[in-house]
Motif scaffolding. Structure first.
Motif, PDB file in Angstrom:
ATOM      1  N   ILE A  35      42.621  92.459  49.230  1.00  0.00           N
ATOM      2  CA  ILE A  35      41.890  91.347  49.851  1.00  0.00           C
ATOM      3  C   ILE A  35      42.773  90.107  49.769  1.00  0.00           C
ATOM      4  O   ILE A  35      43.068  89.604  48.673  1.00  0.00           O
ATOM      5  N   LYS A  36      43.180  89.601  50.915  1.00  0.00           N
ATOM      6  CA  LYS A  36      44.137  88.487  50.930  1.00  0.00           C
ATOM      7  C   LYS A  36      43.470  87.147  50.646  1.00  0.00           C
ATOM      8  O   LYS A  36      44.099  86.250  50.095  1.00  0.00           O
ATOM      9  N   ASP A  37      42.221  86.986  51.054  1.00  0.00           N
ATOM     10  CA  ASP A  37      41.573  85.685  50.925  1.00  0.00           C
ATOM     11  C   ASP A  37      41.089  85.388  49.503  1.00  0.00           C
ATOM     12  O   ASP A  37      40.630  84.275  49.235  1.00  0.00           O
ATOM     13  N   LEU A  38      41.135  86.368  48.609  1.00  0.00           N
ATOM     14  CA  LEU A  38      40.662  86.153  47.243  1.00  0.00           C
ATOM     15  C   LEU A  38      41.651  85.285  46.472  1.00  0.00           C
ATOM     16  O   LEU A  38      42.868  85.517  46.499  1.00  0.00           O
ATOM     17  N   LYS A  39      41.106  84.280  45.790  1.00  0.00           N
ATOM     18  CA  LYS A  39      41.931  83.418  44.943  1.00  0.00           C
ATOM     19  C   LYS A  39      42.005  84.022  43.541  1.00  0.00           C
ATOM     20  O   LYS A  39      41.126  84.777  43.142  1.00  0.00           O
ATOM     21  N   PRO A  40      43.018  83.687  42.773  1.00  0.00           N
ATOM     22  CA  PRO A  40      43.097  84.227  41.404  1.00  0.00           C
ATOM     23  C   PRO A  40      41.949  83.693  40.533  1.00  0.00           C
ATOM     24  O   PRO A  40      41.716  82.487  40.448  1.00  0.00           O
ATOM     25  N   GLY A  41      41.222  84.611  39.951  1.00  0.00           N
ATOM     26  CA  GLY A  41      40.075  84.259  39.109  1.00  0.00           C
ATOM     27  C   GLY A  41      38.732  84.413  39.784  1.00  0.00           C
ATOM     28  O   GLY A  41      37.700  84.433  39.099  1.00  0.00           O
TER      29      GLY A  41
END
Length: 537
Positions: free
Chosen positions: A136-142
């Motif tokens: 999933i590219k749109d997921l931010k870290p955390g």
């Protein structure tokens, strides 16, 4: 055949397509080796669709349905949109890999899709779970960790809140506390007896009950001060005048040693503590009785509240007890003796916790095993009725108790008992009659409420009539005032209209006069011009 993987994450549903399975050969060892490396695993598994949850509540709902093996409407629409369509009467050309077998069976029943869940699919899903944030590219870290933590908290909170066995926990804790209180009160009361016997040793033989002994020791305090003034208080505590006289006489000729005031105060405080514990034990027993009548009324009426609560606590819950067969329920609580007998090849135990019931104590030594087996059978029936019945009634428990009594008479006197079918039919008839009576009483109560309302309305009628008269008078006065205001307004409007008409007439007269003056002036000017022309000629 193409293989799709359904992954339920904390943020939404994801659908993956597994390719290149021929190279791997569907070997779990090869999959395990390729899972760790993202480059190799990314060539095998590719993301085809992802649908995030709308909110945290939606995520909790989807998680609950997946754990129960149910497919929601959102999941069905997601699969139907992103998977190839299956024609009616034909097998699907793909298979869906699912982690939960129950969910896979439900999906295959409703959508006719072939689902599989095995070690191979689980290894692929493990790799998806490991590298999910990379797909999933749109997921931010955390973000994924926060979603997992929030969903885990809400899911566990909901499971604890909506636990099926949560009511049974109260009974289990109460019976455990009751057993510990019995042990503690017994040991504490023996300590009071031993402590106070140094001062008044004759009291132990006169008063046998632990609770009454603590109350008498609290009342007497110092035996040297014991006199006939304490006689009515002692008779009130013991309920026997002879024992009260005996205590007074024994106090005069007692052989015990004297205690200091500090020692006597400590003895009195400890006796008061034992009395408080005994009173709390009575209140706890009453609480247990009411709770058992609410949770398992049939089991409580058959075998008793305490024994029924012990069976529920030993099984873990009422549902677990209902699932147990009668042979298991018979030896419930005697597991050590059972395994010892199986190990030594001896005789297995005939009863466990059921032995505390009064029925087995009343049976002869020859028939104790038969009675335990029959009582276990009836207890299993009662527990199943209590667990799965919609309404709690004691009718079945009472009928089962009558059957046990008849079986005791059969063992002792040879009187033939009734058949189980006849007893259950009579119990069902009585429950149905009670339901009909309840339904009849409910409309009667509603009619009584209506009659009460009517009476209150009739009582309120004269007061309402007087209020209406007063209100009507006030309304008539208001109407008269309004009519006067309207008349005044109409008159003022008519006057304004008449004034406007008069003004228009005067304006018209002024204009006519002005026109006449202008015409006269013009005629005079014309005559002067004509005279000038004539004089010039």
């Amino acid at each position: 055949m193409a293989l799709y993987l359904l992954f339920e994450s904390s943020s939404g549903y994801a659908l993956f397509l597994a390719q290149g399975l021929d190279e791997i050969g569907q070997n779990t060892e090869a999959v395990k080796n390729s899972v760790a490396d993202l480059n190799r695993f990314g060539k095998v598994v590719q993301l085809t669709a992802f649908q995030p949850f709308e909110s945290a509540l939606d995520g909790l709902k989807q998680c609950n349905s997946v754990s129960e093996g149910l497919m929601t409407d959102e999941l069905r629409s997601f699969l139907e949109l992103n998977l190839p369509k299956v024609k009616e009467g034909k097998k699907s050309k793909f298979s869906l890999g699912v982690a939960e077998p129950k969910l896979g069976s439900h999906i295959s029943e409703t959508t006719k899709m072939t689902c599989q869940s095995g070690e191979f699919v689980l290894e692929l899903l493990r790799g998806v779970r490991l590298h999910f944030d990379k797909f999933i590219k749109d997921l931010k870290p955390g973000d994924l960790e926060k979603a997992q933590l929030g969903l885990a908290h809400s899911y566990s909170r909901a499971k604890v809140k909506f636990n099926v066995n949560r009511v049974d926990n109260m009974v289990i804790q109460a019976i455990f506390l009751l057993d510990t209180l019995d042990k503690d009160i017994n040991s504490f009361s023996m300590r009071v007896r031993e402590w106070y016997s140094w001062h008044f040793p004759e009291l132990v033989k006169i008063v046998n009950d632990n609770y009454l002994y603590a109350r008498v020791a609290k009342l007497i305090e110092d035996k040297s001060k014991l006199s006939e003034e304490h006689f009515p208080a002692l008779t009130e505590i013991l309920g026997d005048e002879d024992k009260a006289k005996e205590i007074v006489e024994a106090g005069k000729a007692s052989m015990g040693q004297d205690l200091t005031p500090v020692d006597l105060i400590n003895v009195q405080l400890f006796a008061q503590r034992v009395m408080d514990l005994a009173e709390y034990r009575k209140n706890l027993y009453d609480y247990l009785v009411t709770k058992m009548n609410d949770i398992a009324p049939n089991l409580a009426s058959l075998i008793g509240e305490v024994v029924g609560a012990r069976l529920i606590s030993h099984a873990g819950s009422l549902t677990n007890l209902a699932k147990c067969p009668s042979s298991t329920l018979q030896i419930l609580g005697a597991e050590k003796a059972l395994f010892r007998a199986l190990k030594t090849r001896g005789n297995t135990p005939k009863y466990g916790l059921i032995f505390h019931s009064s029925f087995i104590g009343r049976a002869s030594a020859r028939n104790k095993g038969r009675m335990a087996r029959y009582l276990a059978n009836k207890c299993s029936i009662a527990s199943r009725i209590d667990c799965f019945a919609e309404r709690g009634t004691t009718v079945f428990g009472e009928k089962l108790r009558e059957q046990v009594e008849e079986r005791l008479e059969f063992y002792d006197k040879g009187v033939a008992p009734r058949k189980n079918i006849d007893v259950m039919k009579s119990a069902i008839e009585t429950t149905q009659s009670k339901d009909v009576e309840m339904e009849e009483t409910q409309p009667d109560e509603a009619s009584t409420k209506k009659s009460k309302k009517k009476k209150s309305k009739t009582e309120e009628a004269p007061a309402a009539a007087t209020n209406r008269d007063a209100s009507e008078d006030a309304k008539s006065e208001n109407k008269k005032k309004k009519e006067k205001r309207k008349m005044e307004q109409e008159l003022s409007q008519e006057e304004e209209k008449t004034n406007g008409v008069n003004g228009d007439v005067t304006e018209q007269d002024g204009k006519a006069k002005k026109k006449k003056k202008k015409s006269k002036d013009e005629a005079a000017a014309k005559e002067t011009k004509r005279k000038k022309k004539l004089s010039q000629e």
